[in-house]
Design a protein around this motif. Structure first.
Motif, PDB file in Angstrom:
ATOM      1  N   THR A   8      96.996  -0.309  49.826  1.00 39.17           N
ATOM      2  CA  THR A   8      98.070   0.386  49.132  1.00 39.17           C
ATOM      3  C   THR A   8      97.444   1.432  48.230  1.00 39.17           C
ATOM      4  O   THR A   8      96.237   1.453  48.031  1.00 39.17           O
ATOM      5  CB  THR A   8      98.917  -0.583  48.282  1.00 39.17           C
ATOM      6  N   GLY A   9      98.246   2.291  47.704  1.00 40.33           N
ATOM      7  CA  GLY A   9      97.738   3.291  46.772  1.00 40.33           C
ATOM      8  C   GLY A   9      97.591   4.653  47.415  1.00 40.33           C
ATOM      9  O   GLY A   9      97.823   4.843  48.610  1.00 40.33           O
ATOM     10  N   GLN A  10      97.186   5.606  46.603  1.00 40.12           N
ATOM     11  CA  GLN A  10      97.091   6.995  47.032  1.00 40.12           C
ATOM     12  C   GLN A  10      96.075   7.208  48.147  1.00 40.12           C
ATOM     13  O   GLN A  10      96.282   8.051  49.013  1.00 40.12           O
ATOM     14  CB  GLN A  10      96.739   7.892  45.852  1.00 40.12           C
ATOM     15  N   ASP A  11      94.971   6.493  48.129  1.00 48.17           N
ATOM     16  CA  ASP A  11      93.925   6.704  49.126  1.00 48.17           C
ATOM     17  C   ASP A  11      93.979   5.675  50.256  1.00 48.17           C
ATOM     18  O   ASP A  11      92.992   5.414  50.931  1.00 48.17           O
ATOM     19  CB  ASP A  11      92.546   6.717  48.473  1.00 48.17           C
ATOM     20  N   ARG A  12      95.168   5.115  50.482  1.00 48.52           N
ATOM     21  CA  ARG A  12      95.350   4.068  51.493  1.00 48.52           C
ATOM     22  C   ARG A  12      94.819   4.488  52.853  1.00 48.52           C
ATOM     23  O   ARG A  12      94.039   3.771  53.473  1.00 48.52           O
ATOM     24  CB  ARG A  12      96.832   3.713  51.584  1.00 48.52           C
ATOM     25  N   GLU A  13      95.230   5.662  53.337  1.00 50.03           N
ATOM     26  CA  GLU A  13      94.800   6.100  54.667  1.00 50.03           C
ATOM     27  C   GLU A  13      93.301   6.353  54.715  1.00 50.03           C
ATOM     28  O   GLU A  13      92.644   6.019  55.699  1.00 50.03           O
ATOM     29  CB  GLU A  13      95.581   7.324  55.115  1.00 50.03           C
ATOM     30  N   ALA A  14      92.749   6.932  53.666  1.00 47.94           N
ATOM     31  CA  ALA A  14      91.302   7.177  53.632  1.00 47.94           C
ATOM     32  C   ALA A  14      90.535   5.859  53.642  1.00 47.94           C
ATOM     33  O   ALA A  14      89.526   5.715  54.344  1.00 47.94           O
ATOM     34  CB  ALA A  14      90.933   7.997  52.395  1.00 47.94           C
ATOM     35  N   GLN A  15      91.002   4.897  52.873  1.00 47.32           N
ATOM     36  CA  GLN A  15      90.347   3.592  52.802  1.00 47.32           C
ATOM     37  C   GLN A  15      90.405   2.883  54.158  1.00 47.32           C
ATOM     38  O   GLN A  15      89.408   2.375  54.647  1.00 47.32           O
ATOM     39  CB  GLN A  15      91.004   2.745  51.717  1.00 47.32           C
ATOM     40  N   LEU A  16      91.594   2.858  54.779  1.00 50.01           N
ATOM     41  CA  LEU A  16      91.730   2.200  56.076  1.00 50.01           C
ATOM     42  C   LEU A  16      90.962   2.941  57.161  1.00 50.01           C
ATOM     43  O   LEU A  16      90.358   2.322  58.044  1.00 50.01           O
ATOM     44  CB  LEU A  16      93.206   2.071  56.449  1.00 50.01           C
TER      45      LEU A  16
END
Length: 138
Positions: A8-16
């Motif tokens: 979750t959060g703003q960088d969700r896609e980057a993290q995943l």
């Protein structure tokens, strides 16, 4: 057995995306773990958003290696947004053991929850000390 990683959060896609690339590129997991992107259609956006990373374990070697690869990825990250881990298709004791190993050796007590049943064991947290939304700590 399947393990689903959600952020979750703003960088969700980057993290995943980072986790997906890390696990997909790990030679020790090849042939033992299938790594998939789980996308969700978002109204008003072009394309699909990355919702989760799903790993499907097919061997005992995968059960041993996946936590090592995940922990190495987590330690390599500068920022660690909230991450939820869900174990699907395992008996409760096996799921709890796997979740314990996915959190091991990080020196944190991030409020991750112990599993409840074999239909979807959850362990929110990532070492940042924050729980996933709607989840309580120990």
């Amino acid at each position: 057995m399947e393990i689903r990683f959600e952020a979750t959060g703003q960088d969700r896609e980057a993290q995943l995306g980072s986790l997906y690339r890390w696990l997909s590129g790990d030679r020790a997991l090849r042939g033992h773990v299938r790594v998939e992107r789980v996308a969700a259609d978002s109204p008003g956006s072009m394309g699909t958003d990355l919702q989760a990373v799903l790993t499907v374990l097919s061997t005992a070697a995968a059960l041993a290696q996946l936590p090592l690869s995940y922990l190495a990825w987590r330690e390599s990250r500068r920022s660690r947004g909230p991450l939820t881990i869900q174990v699907i298709g395992a008996d409760p004791a096996e799921a709890e053991d796997l979740l314990r190993r996915l959190r091991a050796d990080t020196g944190d007590d991030s409020g991750e929850n112990a599993p409840g049943d074999d239909s979807g064991e959850n362990a929110p947290g990532d070492g940042s000390g924050e729980d996933a939304p709607g989840e309580g700590g120990r």
